[in-house]
Enzyme design. Structure first.
Site: not given
Length: 511
Positions: A43, A69, A144-145, A284
């Protein structure tokens, strides 16, 4: 180290056409999933304090973080009296490009979120930022996570009377803040963070504060910037670039920063731990034009390709990347090996998920909606095909087949990450271990299944060299690299306890 991780670079040549996956064939080989054989993004978060265009800046920042995302996006703003929220399924540009939407998000402070779901289904109630009216005022949070004890905590909270409105692990943080008995909001926030495990980069908004927090291991990134004196928090430096903000610094692992009208305060309420940022940010996830941990993501990816060439060079005529994520590594491989770099696969950037195909013939044609071979480059050539990772291997089969159909004489696949042998629990959506190709089959079996003349992955130490280390420190690893090594940096309470939740099972929501 798992047996598969010790397999290194056999250059077998007897099979060139895709062969059957060694029995038993896993159930994931369905045509619908051939299109998405990639680690899925986490995210992105963004926040701004004290700027008259807070919502518009947040929307622009989320545009820059769209790669993290694509399922949903949301913004919460505060105008000194009311909180305003817009949360939508779909891309940022689909909903936050109109003046009318941004105009409804009044105020000089705002936070935003782009979402790919790693926990919780894709429905509107799971779209962030999440908001609650707490004692003392409103509180919005974007995360995020992934928390590795969220279900355990959630079950305890529900037993204590908490009412959850989503199936996202991020709501656990909101509920912990709400139920904390500490007297002040920041103390309640710290109390909540002290109970969670896993990876998080958080931005939160109150009546008076913009708050940022990063997990003690620094698994997920969080950046501090400034625009015309207004503090900015975001997941990557590209979000600063798009709005013309200056980079100030990274939020330190375990640090909490609080922006108010009086300035920025920093607190470190937790004992320091060895920092272990996620290596997949470099391989990535992060955009190549971002700076993460002081390192250019683009340059790291080029060095991965250079190391890969040193470890597994092969005689060939051309180096071809699998677009887009394999491009920097392919450039590095070509430079180190002396083999020319060419764009042998052209990607269609205007295709999302392939439409629902009615026949097998149309399904086969649908693959080329996303990628097509550049026959003028491929035909008659011995090619080195460079990609960033192999998860299930299904997309690799399709692309290799495309290369042979375009006339390639030989295809040698080179992967700029080690074999993925373990699933992730920190915000990356990876399959279970029984669905990971490298976790279940030898390198030779993978080569035969994918259908290439040779297959090689970068070694774990080669990965670390590309990151600027001499090698992986086995006692104290410098990075979070569990997908390759099985060395998880935190306890996995939910997984090990096999915790489950059935909340909201009676509510079907249409957004």
């Amino acid at each position: 180290m798992p047996e598969q991780m010790q397999l290194r670079f056999p250059f077998a040549t007897e099979a060139r056409k895709p062969g059957p996956l060694p029995a038993p064939a896993p159930s994931f080989l369905t045509d619908n999933e051939l299109q998405d054989d990639r680690p899925r993004e986490e995210c992105g978060v963004f926040g701004v304090f004290g700027h008259p265009d807070a919502a518009a800046l947040t929307a622009l920042g989320l545009h820059a973080l769209q790669h993290r995302g694509q399922e949903a996006a949301g913004i919460v703003a505060y105008d000194g009296e009311h909180f305003h929220s817009e949360r939508r399924l779909g891309l940022v540009g689909d909903h936050f490009s109109s003046a009318s939407v941004v105009g409804r998000l009044k105020g000089d402070m705002a936070i935003g979120h782009t979402r790919y779901s790693t926990t919780g289904e894709t429905v509107l109630r799971n779209v962030q930022p999440l908001f609650a009216d707490l004692y003392g005022g409103g509180f919005a949070v974007a995360h995020n996570g992934n928390l590795t004890n969220a279900i355990t905590l959630r079950n305890e909270l529900v037993r204590g009377g908490a009412i959850f409105q989503s199936t996202s692990d991020s709501e656990t943080i909101l509920q912990l803040v709400a139920q904390s008995r500490k007297p002040r909001l920041m103390e309640r926030f710290v109390d909540a963070l002290s109970q969670i495990q896993g990876a998080y980069a958080l931005v939160a908004l109150t009546n008076k504060k913009l708050i940022g927090a990063r997990d003690p291991l620094g698994i997920r990134p969080l950046i501090l910037g400034r625009l015309a004196g207004a503090p900015i928090l975001c997941s990557e430096t590209v979000a600063l670039d798009i709005i013309g903000a200056e980079f100030v610094r990274e939020i330190e692992p375990g640090e909490i920063v609080i922006a108010t009208k009086d300035g920025i305060e920093s607190i470190r309420p937790f004992p320091p731990q060895q920092v272990r940022p996620c290596v997949f940010e470099y391989i990535y996830f992060a955009r190549p034009d971002s700076i993460v941990g002081g390192k250019s993501v683009y340059n790291v990816r080029k060095r991965l390709g250079q190391e890969l060439a040193r470890e597994s060079r092969v005689d060939a005529d051309v180096v071809i990347p699998v677009p887009d994520s394999g491009v920097p590594a392919a450039i590095g491989y070509a430079a180190e090996s002396g083999i020319p770099f060419e764009l042998g696969i052209i990607r269609n950037h205007y295709v999302g998920r392939t439409f629902i195909e009615p026949t097998q013939h149309i399904r086969q044609l649908g693959v080329k909606l996303k990628h097509n071979a550049n026959r003028a480059i491929v035909e008659g050539k011995r090619i080195v095909l460079v990609d960033d990772s192999v998860v299930r291997g299904t997309t690799s089969v399709k692309i290799v087949k495309m290369m042979y159909e375009a006339g390639a004489r030989e295809v040698h696949m080179r992967i700029a990450s080690p074999p993925i042998t373990h699933p992730d629990f920190y915000g990356i959506d990876t399959p279970e271990r029984e669905q990971l190709l490298a976790a279940n089959y030898s390198l030779e079996e993978m080569r035969n299944y994918i259908g290439v003349d040779s297959l090689a992955f970068i070694s774990v130490d080669g990965l670390y060299r590309a990151m600027g280390f001499a090698r992986r420190d086995q006692e104290h690893p410098q990075l979070t690299d569990h997908c390759f090594t099985g060395d998880y940096p935190t306890p996995l309470l939910d997984r090990d306890g096999e915790q489950r939740t059935t909340q909201l099972s009676l509510l079907a929501e249409i957004a």
